[in-house]
Design a protein around this motif. Structure first.
Motif, short mmCIF file in Angstrom:
data_model
loop_
_atom_site.label_atom_id
_atom_site.label_comp_id
_atom_site.label_asym_id
_atom_site.label_seq_id
_atom_site.Cartn_x
_atom_site.Cartn_y
_atom_site.Cartn_z
N TRP B 52 -16.10 16.11 -3.63
CA TRP B 52 -17.40 15.45 -3.82
C TRP B 52 -18.15 15.24 -2.51
O TRP B 52 -19.34 15.01 -2.50
CB TRP B 52 -17.19 14.10 -4.56
N LYS B 162 -15.00 -2.88 -4.09
CA LYS B 162 -14.42 -2.75 -5.42
C LYS B 162 -13.24 -1.78 -5.42
O LYS B 162 -13.11 -0.94 -4.53
CB LYS B 162 -15.49 -2.24 -6.39
N PRO B 163 -12.37 -1.89 -6.43
CA PRO B 163 -11.25 -0.95 -6.49
C PRO B 163 -11.78 0.48 -6.56
O PRO B 163 -12.73 0.76 -7.28
CB PRO B 163 -10.55 -1.32 -7.80
N ALA B 165 -10.78 3.06 -7.99
CA ALA B 165 -10.78 3.70 -9.31
C ALA B 165 -12.12 3.54 -10.02
O ALA B 165 -12.51 4.36 -10.83
CB ALA B 165 -9.66 3.13 -10.18
N GLU B 166 -12.80 2.46 -9.72
CA GLU B 166 -14.09 2.25 -10.37
C GLU B 166 -15.24 2.92 -9.65
O GLU B 166 -16.07 3.60 -10.25
CB GLU B 166 -14.41 0.75 -10.43
N ALA B 169 -15.93 6.80 -9.54
CA ALA B 169 -16.65 7.40 -10.66
C ALA B 169 -18.11 7.67 -10.30
O ALA B 169 -18.66 8.73 -10.61
CB ALA B 169 -16.56 6.49 -11.88
N CYS B 170 -18.74 6.71 -9.61
CA CYS B 170 -20.16 6.87 -9.26
C CYS B 170 -20.40 8.12 -8.42
O CYS B 170 -21.46 8.73 -8.48
CB CYS B 170 -20.66 5.67 -8.47
N GLN B 172 -19.12 11.08 -8.38
CA GLN B 172 -19.21 12.42 -8.96
C GLN B 172 -20.68 12.85 -8.99
O GLN B 172 -21.01 13.97 -8.64
CB GLN B 172 -18.60 12.45 -10.36
N THR B 202 -26.58 15.64 -16.89
CA THR B 202 -25.18 15.33 -16.64
C THR B 202 -25.11 14.06 -15.81
O THR B 202 -24.24 13.22 -16.01
CB THR B 202 -24.51 16.49 -15.87
N SER B 205 -28.23 9.93 -16.83
CA SER B 205 -27.93 9.35 -18.14
C SER B 205 -27.29 7.99 -17.92
O SER B 205 -27.02 7.61 -16.79
CB SER B 205 -26.95 10.26 -18.88
N GLY B 206 -27.08 7.25 -18.98
CA GLY B 206 -26.44 5.94 -18.87
C GLY B 206 -27.46 4.84 -18.61
O GLY B 206 -28.59 5.12 -18.20
#
Lengths: 455, 455, 455
Positions: B52, B162-163, B165-166, B169-170, B172, B202, B205-206
């Motif tokens: 990334w 923040k951890p 793992a969370e 995600a952003c 990507q 892709t 969104s959200g």
């Protein structure tokens, strides 16, 4: 050997010899009612069950008398139900090729028009034996699985507890256990159709399993949406045949009708150890699958990301659960378990009383009949957690962020509400008065009537 | 000139001469850790960052030894990763035409198989110079922009707070800053593909940026969904070439790789004056764009509608913010800022203490570690407000209604909760007792542990 | 006949002779303002109303002087607005065949470029008389109907009560009453286009009418999404022509432009008796429609399932409503109706005061200016209930489950909050003190300013 020692062997043995057959007999008796499942004696099937659980409930209602076969059926139905005749005409059943015999209506439904049957998987399995065997083999993996979808739904207490108008809805999808046209729609039964994501997502959608949203939001899904119409869907689900992956490409490679044996994270509904040797083997199967386009290191990192996401999610869930367990142990849930209406299927409680707090009894009960803070936890677990999981599994990172943000919101709300409940309880103790009686609203209000309606 | 006067010049000058290089040095030192961004010393990159943020983190892990180029790469990869070879074979890189040289794997990835690199925009810019220059030019407009997407994400305090793992995600989507295949997917790199909305959504969104939902729900989006498959996507994004507009048609007309310079409302994240002379010019550019099908008066009315929608939205947001500022100034937020766990990157606070209340520190912090009423405001602002904006901008009027109804709901809830907090505070003062100590739940509960995990 | 008897006849007769014309006069006067609808004197039209309600508000703004017709229009517009010229060229208007005359721009918009008009349904009806008559015939069935969509929206008090920026959004869809290009988009006006679901769902989407979501999530919708692109949309909407049903196939069979006369459940917004003789006739019309593919027994069971779902839904709604009515009768809603800002159109209240509690006045008012518990009920009714209905009607069973789970959540929250309000009221009475004055927040805060803005 002393007499005492002998007793250690014979007493349990005799108890086992009595208890095991008695248990079998009880379950058989329990399932022997006019409904189906463990609570078959507590509900009566609606007519629609004929179609969703045909093996147990379908009875032909045709007024037409006589025996018909082959082209005779077609002759009449081309006028009566032209749509399905056209579908059949376009199917391989009508055009099998290679000198094979045409598969007519009567081959699957029978000849006698007053005793027609709806084809169950066994009927399809007569010709499609490999697929049928694979499908049945899923049962080895327990639930969730396609082959046990209906049985386990009907075994669940909340099926009989809740008004049928609500729970019946669930069974349209759970009917996949008893008929093949959930994926291969009537009467073309096309393999090409079932290879497309649309075949899966009729059911695999909605908050607890947003497979549709998360797949379509991923780069893979966008490839399909943008270009999938140009792909050749008559090709088998095999390396190099498709520009992008689909549900079936990843979960049913080579058309294998068994999706359970590759599952590592178990639908996100239980915490698993992702690094057992068994799971390492599955992991490499996934990496091999992705190698059509991705290098193995990339794929392994994606899977590691999923492990990390799950770990975080469970950490949050356990935090929320710990708060609720604390409230329960201090008896400051409000209304408390005992202040709520009994579940209709809880007649056993009169003999053997148990506290009832939704989520401690499993997922489905927590849908209803619980205090708001418990429902908050349920929704955190069932909607936000599972949404995050599906996002991580399908490459929809926005769903991961969204799910975790929602879980943090839930947790903050639960924490705040717990604080309020504790403070309220403390105040009541100081002021020597009881909190207001919850009974009127919760025990005799309209709300609770839903749970008492006879199915 | 008195000595005093001289001091007015020399003292600030000397301070500036020391402070500016010191600031530069500090930022450089700060960004010089093993991670990246302002907090590079506080986190370690996961392996997935190689993909990334390849410019900073990719290191080839290939076991294959040797130098390969041109057809040699293809010969092997047709078996190892057939999918991407097929994509390349269908691309203009493989079939450049006009006597141009074929662009092989090695031209972008290098020859040495143990030191391969992932192509960053500079590599693509070797041939596609105009697009690369336009892409980089977006940086002039600050954030949000594609070219700064990764840098600003890694500079944000919550990334390291923040951890992983969370927040991973952003990234990507934020990886768009460092690679071209976010829009032109590997290895066809098709312009036709990138012209379709799927290439954009892709990521777009959200909840905070529902560009997909709002576009697809609009009359424009429905035209695309209904008939887009018949449009000729090989045509440039130019007047008369498409029956309906798409993301790229409006925001990247003629294929211009710079979307920031036409933005008036700045993604809805700040209130702007829509009628500056600069914005009037942009407005006429939009009207001209719509003139393929609409008369100019119609288009101007649509844009005026967007101005009016924004004005209403900010009015609501400021109302909510005023309530929260009032609560904060009276110190009746609960838990108060000081009763919450410190953010891990807050070590500076020990030297220079600051109150921490999520939204006052900017959007992202308010995701977590705030009291419920603050989070309500954050969600009002980040989800409902931005959803309404996107609806108004993309012609999805239902999203406008929905977003404003949601904001009114939020505002009513905030107002009610503020009333409760004030009444509670008043009561506490009257009764001369303190409210229950928040520390146990908020300062040492599981919830707060998330914020202390070392990334 | 006694004099008294005579009075019984003459007094009401005279009153009626005065009151009825007076009422007519009042309504006419009321609708005679510069806006439109019952509150036409309270608002001024924005320029965008020219396009959404052209019959009342469109005035040509063209600067071009002169009279033009036929190819003259095309000659210029091919350069000015090439998109719509291309659309027209591909339309039947440009290629009518059978020796019919070409329909040019001027035939619908007029010749005088400074007095052009936007074609309203009457204009289209000149040639398409049958469709126009059917469309107008919907008015017989009242609201909801396409033909009354705009009139009833402008007659609603909340249209003038709320800031125009918000309510204007609603009218983009409600403009369907006054123009045909909501479904047959400009300037191809294709019948094939209007047969596709996309033509309908531009408007039929979003929480109170999720027709799009529920259709696309159903097996029918998935058939369309997977294979619809191969269907021949030039065929009439008739048995055997389509593999799966679409919005128009079921609701506008044979292209009939009247959707109200087949409606049994009335959009889910009122409880109806599904088993009146009239509804039994409609029911058999639906069963006949499904017989393209389904046996009649199956279809009847599906409709019975919808009856059962509605019954459950109303039971829950009435439970919630009963709780709110109880709170209102005990005057423990907080803020109470009298503590809230008056609605701007409530000037009549100064003469004839009425209590205002959102949902008791009908759906739309409850969007705003109500206490949180009332809004919870409104959202339960308007979003969750209607979502469940649409799910049941369109075969999206997941939406049924989801909607009912949400209604149970809402009901539990309402029940809990009611308990809290009652307990609070009891406590206040015991302690002989009044609850805190709500006026500052609700009567003079920013929030309430929205309701006072002059439209």
């Amino acid at each position: 050997m002393s007499r005492k020692r002998v007793r250690y062997i014979w007493v349990p043995l005799i108890i086992a010899l009595i208890a095991i057959p008695a248990g079998y007999y009880y379950v058989e008796w329990s399932k022997g009612g006019s409904g189906a499942g463990l609570y078959s004696r507590q509900w009566l099937p609606d007519a629609v069950f004929a179609y969703w659980n045909p093996d147990d409930f379908y009875q032909s209602t045709g007024a037409v008398v006589g025996e018909f076969a082959g082209e005779q059926c077609i002759a009449c139905h081309a006028a009566v139900t032209p749509g399905i005749v056209k579908d059949w005409q376009a199917s391989r059943h009508a055009n099998p090729g290679n000198g094979k015999a045409t598969v007519y209506c009567s081959d699957c439904h029978g000849n006698n028009h007053q005793a027609l049957h709806l084809p169950v998987p066994e009927v399809c399995g007569t010709c499609h034996a490999a697929q049928h065997v694979q499908f049945e083999d899923e049962k080895r993996y327990g639930f969730p699985s396609h082959a046990l979808a209906m049985e386990r739904a009907l075994d669940a207490k909340h099926f009989v507890d809740k008004p049928k108008a609500e729970v019946t809805a669930c069974l349209q999808c759970h009917s996949v256990a008893g008929k093949c046209d959930s994926c291969h729609t009537r009467h073309r039964f096309s393999a090409a159709e079932a290879r497309r994501p649309e075949a899966c997502i009729t059911c695999h959608s909605g908050p607890p399993h947003p497979d549709d949203e998360t797949y379509f939001a991923s780069a893979h899904g966008q490839l399909y949406l943008g270009e999938g119409k140009e792909w050749d869907w008559s090709k088998p689900l095999r390396k190099g045949n498709y520009k992008g992956p689909t549900c079936a490409y990843c979960h049913m490679g080579d058309g294998k009708h068994q999706v359970a044996d590759k599952s590592i994270w178990k639908f996100g509904i239980k915490q698993i150890n992702p690094l057992t040797s068994g799971n390492e083997v599955k992991r490499e199967q996934w990496v091999a699958l992705c190698s059509d386009c991705h290098e193995s290191e990339w794929s392994r990192q994606q899977l590691a990301g999923l492990d990390a996401e799950r770990k975080q999610a469970w950490k949050k869930l356990y935090s929320a659960e710990a708060i609720l367990k604390g409230l329960r142990s201090q008896n400051i849930l409000y209304p408390a378990a005992g202040e709520r209406p009994a579940y209709p299927a809880d007649w056993l409680d009169s003999i053997w009383p148990r506290a009832r707090v939704g989520f401690f009894e499993g997922q489905a009960s927590a849908f209803y009949n619980v205090s708001p803070i418990e429902r908050d936890y349920f929704e955190m677990w069932y909607f936000d957690n599972l949404g995050a999981y599906k996002g991580a599994a399908h490459g929809d990172q926005d769903a991961v962020t969204r799910g975790h943000a929602a879980m943090e919101h839930d947790l903050a709300v639960i924490e705040k509400e717990a604080e309020r409940l504790r403070s309220l309880a403390e105040q009541e103790q100081q002021e020597q008065h009881q909190r207001p009686d919850a009974s009127e609203l919760w025990l005799s209000g309209d709300y609770t009537e839903f749970n008492r309606e006879q199915n």
